[in-house]
Design a protein around this motif. Structure first.
Motif, PDB file in Angstrom:
ATOM      1  N   ALA A  57      -9.903  15.280   4.322  1.00  0.00           N
ATOM      2  CA  ALA A  57      -9.842  13.918   3.789  1.00  0.00           C
ATOM      3  C   ALA A  57     -11.231  13.315   3.599  1.00  0.00           C
ATOM      4  N   LYS A  58     -12.210  13.777   4.360  1.00  0.00           N
ATOM      5  CA  LYS A  58     -13.565  13.245   4.217  1.00  0.00           C
ATOM      6  C   LYS A  58     -14.164  13.607   2.863  1.00  0.00           C
ATOM      7  N   ILE A  59     -13.772  14.762   2.335  1.00  0.00           N
ATOM      8  CA  ILE A  59     -14.294  15.213   1.047  1.00  0.00           C
ATOM      9  C   ILE A  59     -13.774  14.326  -0.087  1.00  0.00           C
ATOM     10  N   ILE A  60     -12.557  13.818   0.069  1.00  0.00           N
ATOM     11  CA  ILE A  60     -11.968  12.982  -0.987  1.00  0.00           C
ATOM     12  C   ILE A  60     -11.847  11.531  -0.511  1.00  0.00           C
ATOM     13  N   GLN A  61     -12.774  11.097   0.346  1.00  0.00           N
ATOM     14  CA  GLN A  61     -12.722   9.763   0.914  1.00  0.00           C
ATOM     15  C   GLN A  61     -12.686   8.666  -0.144  1.00  0.00           C
TER      16      GLN A  61
ATOM     17  N   ARG B 108       0.855  -1.198   0.000  1.00  0.00           N
ATOM     18  CA  ARG B 108       0.000   0.000   0.000  1.00  0.00           C
ATOM     19  C   ARG B 108       0.884   1.238   0.000  1.00  0.00           C
ATOM     20  N   MET B 109       0.287   2.352  -0.407  1.00  0.00           N
ATOM     21  CA  MET B 109       0.957   3.646  -0.350  1.00  0.00           C
ATOM     22  C   MET B 109       0.077   4.588   0.454  1.00  0.00           C
ATOM     23  N   ASN B 110       0.650   5.200   1.479  1.00  0.00           N
ATOM     24  CA  ASN B 110      -0.121   6.086   2.354  1.00  0.00           C
ATOM     25  C   ASN B 110      -0.252   7.453   1.685  1.00  0.00           C
TER      26      ASN B 110
ATOM     27  N   LEU C 268      -9.296   8.430  -1.777  1.00  0.00           N
ATOM     28  CA  LEU C 268      -8.301   7.868  -0.873  1.00  0.00           C
ATOM     29  C   LEU C 268      -8.453   6.337  -0.805  1.00  0.00           C
ATOM     30  N   ASP C 269      -9.703   5.885  -0.713  1.00  0.00           N
ATOM     31  CA  ASP C 269      -9.945   4.428  -0.661  1.00  0.00           C
ATOM     32  C   ASP C 269      -9.465   3.749  -1.940  1.00  0.00           C
TER      33      ASP C 269
END
Length: 304
Positions: A294-298, A58-60, A301-302
């Motif tokens: 981060a919630k806006i681009i959740q 994975r990449m954070n 990100l997933d």
């Protein structure tokens, strides 16, 4: 607004016990209002710290995105700049500006102001709300007691004043639910103190009556289990409430009967609050509850 004012005025006029109960209930109401947000922030912090349990490589991307944002928003420590408002060419105004600028620079040199700013900015990016407060730290010492020109002994008095800008964690800041910052009637700061610290601040009489059942992380639902079960010395949870309507600061703790302490407008600041408006990058005019970036681009990100 009248429905909110009535119980507050009643609590202020009532006994210290009723006032203490009132503020504990207000704190619980404010924390309940933001419970969902606090849970979201706890999950985002686990992702940022790469503590999530996942299989494979994975990449954070959240960590990388946060580092880029914070670096771009504050590439270096801000420079102190005090100048005359109208930039008039008067010698007295120039001298006063120089004195104030050097005084602020000296105060900042006494502590790591860069770390305070960076932590505030990081909370703004990750949690959706960054808070920094000003704190007054009087230095108490002994000075000669003079009567009619004769030294009669020594007394304790304030011999110096220190002011600092301090970061306030998203876990330790509570605010009365409101639509906009201008409508907020009170804010609060949570402090985790051991018995010696409480005794120094409020006296041994108060220290012996408090409950020391908390860890340095508190008992918030947003705290990870392994941190909540920390085996270090237990602490008392004390709230410092700034009541703007009545221009006073009160100290309360759950389980303590009444108010621990009360002060009338301790700093005499123009806007009363010891904080500027909290740093929030995503704001609306109908609700002050923070929204993490981060919630806006959740979904993105997933996927990443």
């Amino acid at each position: 607004m009248q429905k909110t004012d009535a119980p507050l005025k009643e609590a202020v006029k009532g006994s210290r016990a009723s006032q203490g109960n009132y503020w504990i209930q207000e704190i619980e109401r404010a924390r309940e209002h933001e419970r969902a947000w606090r849970g979201t922030v706890a999950k985002l912090l686990k992702r940022y710290r790469d503590e999530e349990e996942t299989d494979g490589y994975r990449m954070n991307i959240m960590w990388a995105n946060t580092e880029v944002l914070t670096s771009a928003l504050m590439p270096q420590i801000p420079k102190v700049d005090v100048r005359r408002r109208q930039n008039m060419q008067d010698a007295q105004g120039r001298l006063v500006s120089m004195v104030l600028e050097r005084a602020v620079e000296y105060q900042q040199d006494q502590y790591d102001v860069l770390s305070e700013l960076q932590d505030t900015l990081q909370d703004g990016v990750i949690a959706g709300r960054g808070v920094m407060r000003i704190r007054e730290r009087p230095i108490i010492g002994t000075v000669p007691l003079t009567v009619m020109g004769q030294v009669m002994g020594e007394v304790e008095d304030v011999i110096d004043q220190r002011y600092s800008f301090e970061f306030v964690s998203w876990q330790d800041f509570v605010v009365c639910p409101a639509r906009r910052w201008s409508e907020v009637p009170w804010i609060g700061f949570r402090h985790m103190l051991d018995e010696d610290q409480v005794s120094d601040l409020f006296g041994p009489g108060v220290a012996t009556k408090l409950s020391y059942a908390h860890t340095p992380y508190g008992d918030d639902d947003a705290v990870a289990d392994h941190r909540r079960k920390d085996n270090r010395a237990k602490l008392a949870e004390i709230y410092e409430i700034w009541d703007k309507r009545n221009k006073r600061r009160v100290w309360v703790s759950e389980g303590y009967e009444g108010l621990i302490d009360v002060e009338d407008d301790p700093y005499q600041l123009q806007g009363f609050w010891p904080v500027p408006r909290p740093l929030q990058f995503i704001r609306t005019s109908n609700d002050m509850t923070p929204v993490p970036e981060a919630k806006i681009i959740q979904d993105q990100l997933d996927e990443l």
